[in-house]
Motif scaffolding. Structure first.
Motif, short mmCIF file in Angstrom:
data_model
loop_
_atom_site.label_atom_id
_atom_site.label_comp_id
_atom_site.label_asym_id
_atom_site.label_seq_id
_atom_site.Cartn_x
_atom_site.Cartn_y
_atom_site.Cartn_z
N GLN A 14 -5.73 3.94 -0.94
CA GLN A 14 -4.63 4.82 -1.34
C GLN A 14 -3.95 4.34 -2.62
O GLN A 14 -3.79 3.14 -2.85
CB GLN A 14 -3.60 4.93 -0.22
N GLU A 15 -3.55 5.31 -3.43
CA GLU A 15 -2.74 4.99 -4.59
C GLU A 15 -1.32 4.69 -4.16
O GLU A 15 -0.85 5.17 -3.13
CB GLU A 15 -2.75 6.15 -5.58
N GLU A 16 -0.62 3.89 -4.97
CA GLU A 16 0.76 3.53 -4.65
C GLU A 16 1.62 3.79 -5.88
O GLU A 16 1.25 3.42 -7.00
CB GLU A 16 0.83 2.05 -4.26
N TRP B 279 7.05 -4.68 -9.43
CA TRP B 279 5.70 -5.24 -9.40
C TRP B 279 5.48 -6.19 -8.22
O TRP B 279 4.35 -6.48 -7.84
CB TRP B 279 5.39 -5.96 -10.71
N HIS B 280 6.58 -6.66 -7.64
CA HIS B 280 6.41 -7.52 -6.47
C HIS B 280 5.75 -6.76 -5.31
O HIS B 280 5.10 -7.36 -4.46
CB HIS B 280 7.76 -8.09 -6.02
N LEU B 281 5.94 -5.42 -5.30
CA LEU B 281 5.29 -4.61 -4.26
C LEU B 281 3.77 -4.62 -4.42
O LEU B 281 3.04 -4.56 -3.43
CB LEU B 281 5.81 -3.17 -4.32
N ILE B 282 3.31 -4.68 -5.64
CA ILE B 282 1.87 -4.75 -5.90
C ILE B 282 1.32 -6.09 -5.42
O ILE B 282 0.24 -6.16 -4.82
CB ILE B 282 1.56 -4.55 -7.39
N ASP B 283 2.10 -7.13 -5.66
CA ASP B 283 1.68 -8.45 -5.18
C ASP B 283 1.58 -8.46 -3.66
O ASP B 283 0.64 -9.02 -3.09
CB ASP B 283 2.67 -9.51 -5.66
N VAL C 51 -0.48 3.07 -9.11
CA VAL C 51 -1.35 1.89 -9.07
C VAL C 51 -2.40 2.08 -7.99
O VAL C 51 -2.07 2.46 -6.86
CB VAL C 51 -0.53 0.61 -8.77
N ARG C 52 -3.66 1.82 -8.34
CA ARG C 52 -4.73 1.85 -7.35
C ARG C 52 -5.61 0.62 -7.54
O ARG C 52 -6.17 0.42 -8.61
CB ARG C 52 -5.58 3.11 -7.48
N PRO C 53 -5.71 -0.21 -6.51
CA PRO C 53 -6.54 -1.41 -6.65
C PRO C 53 -8.02 -1.07 -6.54
O PRO C 53 -8.41 -0.19 -5.77
CB PRO C 53 -6.09 -2.29 -5.48
#
Length: 410
Positions: free
Chosen positions: A235-237, A244-248, A277-279
């Motif tokens: 899922q994209e976020e 950016w701490h949420l991505i971490d 953001v999509r990993p």
């Protein structure tokens, strides 16, 4: 057509097996007995030169197709058994044609899920089994593989430290695509739900299932776990520039699920200050690769993580913080890992593979030290582990000789 073996057989004795005899009539001295699940085809296990091969009798078309699919999955580093060869042109002594045969390498230290689910099973163990099967399905789907027949019988597991790692055994109904559609994935999960529910009912009817396990709840929970894992991975976020701490946190969650993040796709949402953001997720393997590079040990991911933790502890205990990592790893192998493994009596070495055994010795040392209120040391922990734990474990590598039971499959 003359007898032909196509593939990459490393053992010349394979061609000398009695291919002119139907598989169900093979002499016992060629066979070994291993636990297996249910299959539509006759399957036997043969041991040659210390290696065990699974041999499945099947039509030439499907044997060649499954061999190619398994080869592709191995090329993609997907969790599946290794194909060895396809045998075609089989005929009985009287000239009657026989089905072809697919040869795969048996996965050492592995067991069918049915063997794990038959009998008493703790709830936490059941959860780990569900997680392993869900991860297997997700990894296959990420690779573009539609299974078409996911079941307990078509899956093998190996112990991976405190968890399990699951492997595909039967790819007969599979299809490999560049990308799977949502419909393909959902249908694959629906088939898995039906198959696993049926197998659980079969175990229950035979009195082999613990009374606390609900077959329908088990099958449904697998589907829920699969969908949660898939969503977490794909899922994209949407985040604010400053979050950016949420991505971490997302990356850490993915790591804890056994996946690595190869790269991140980030784009700005039109008309806002938010980022999408999509990993890009790849199969786990960081710890496996690091341990293999340092020591030559090729083990499961959780085992690798545990062994590397012990290696790092060894570095600190020996005052080697500033020493080259490769040199420290060589010393750890020579002073800790290898002496522990070789100290196991020869008749007990088939109980567990070396990495799993070492992991369990470390666990045993921790429990003993907690009880004693001090570090009891590796030597004492190993002696206690052998005498109180290892001797009572089933032999996961041993191959039991004697006549085959009335098998119906893999």
């Amino acid at each position: 057509m003359p007898l032909q073996m196509t593939g990459a057989p490393s053992d010349p004795d394979l061609i000398r097996l009695p291919w002119d005899v139907p598989l169900e009539e093979w002499p016992e001295h060629h066979l070994v007995t291993l636990p297996r699940g249910i299959s539509r085809h006759i399957v036997r296990f043969a041991r040659l030169s210390g290696r065990v091969y699974a041999i499945k009798e099947i039509s030439e078309r499907y044997a060649k197709r499954e061999y190619q699919l398994l080869w592709d999955l191995n090329r993609l580093d997907a969790p599946a058994v290794e194909p060895v060869a396809v045998v075609t042109g089989r005929r009985e002594a009287g000239g009657e044609p026989l089905n072809s045969a697919l040869i795969t390498r048996h996965l050492q230290f592995s067991l069918p899920y049915r063997a794990m689910l038959s009998g008493t099973l703790r709830p936490d163990t059941l959860i780990r089994l569900l997680d392993a099967l869900a991860v297997l399905l997700v990894r296959l789907h990420l690779a573009g593989f539609y299974w078409g027949d996911c079941s307990l019988s078509n899956t093998l597991f190996r112990r991976d430290a405190g968890a399990f790692a699951a492997y595909l055994v039967d790819a007969e109904t599979g299809e490999l695509h560049p990308v799977l559609s949502e419909g393909q994935r959902n249908y694959d999960i629906e088939v898995a739900h039906i198959n696993i529910y049926g197998e659980m009912l079969d175990l229950q009817a035979g009195g082999f299932l613990h009374s606390s396990i609900d077959p329908l709840a088990f099958a449904e929970q697998l589907c829920r776990r699969y969908h949660r894992l898939w969503d977490e991975l794909t899922q994209e976020e949407i985040v604010e520039d400053v979050e950016w701490h949420l991505i971490d946190q997302r990356i850490r969650r993915l790591n804890s699920l056994g996946f690595d993040v190869a790269e991140m796709m980030v784009r700005r949402k039109a008309g806002t200050a938010r980022l999408i953001v999509r990993p890009k997720v790849v199969d786990s393997g960081h710890h496996q690769r690091r341990l293999l590079r340092l020591t030559g040990l090729d083990v499961e991911e959780n085992q690798a993580r545990r062994l590397l933790n012990d290696l790092d502890s060894f570095r600190v205990a020996k005052g080697l913080r500033h020493e080259d990592e490769a040199i420290v790893a060589h010393r750890w192998l020579a002073e800790i890992f290898q002496p522990t493994v070789t100290a196991i009596p020869p008749d007990l070495r088939g109980k567990l593979e070396p990495a799993q055994l070492f992991h369990e010795v470390l666990d045993h040392r921790w429990y003993m030290s907690e009880t004693a209120g001090r570090d009891v040391g590796l030597e004492a922990a190993l002696a206690s582990y052998i005498d109180t734990v290892l001797i009572f474990k089933p032999d996961e590598k041993a191959i039991i000789g004697g006549p085959e039971p009335d098998p119906t499959g893999l």
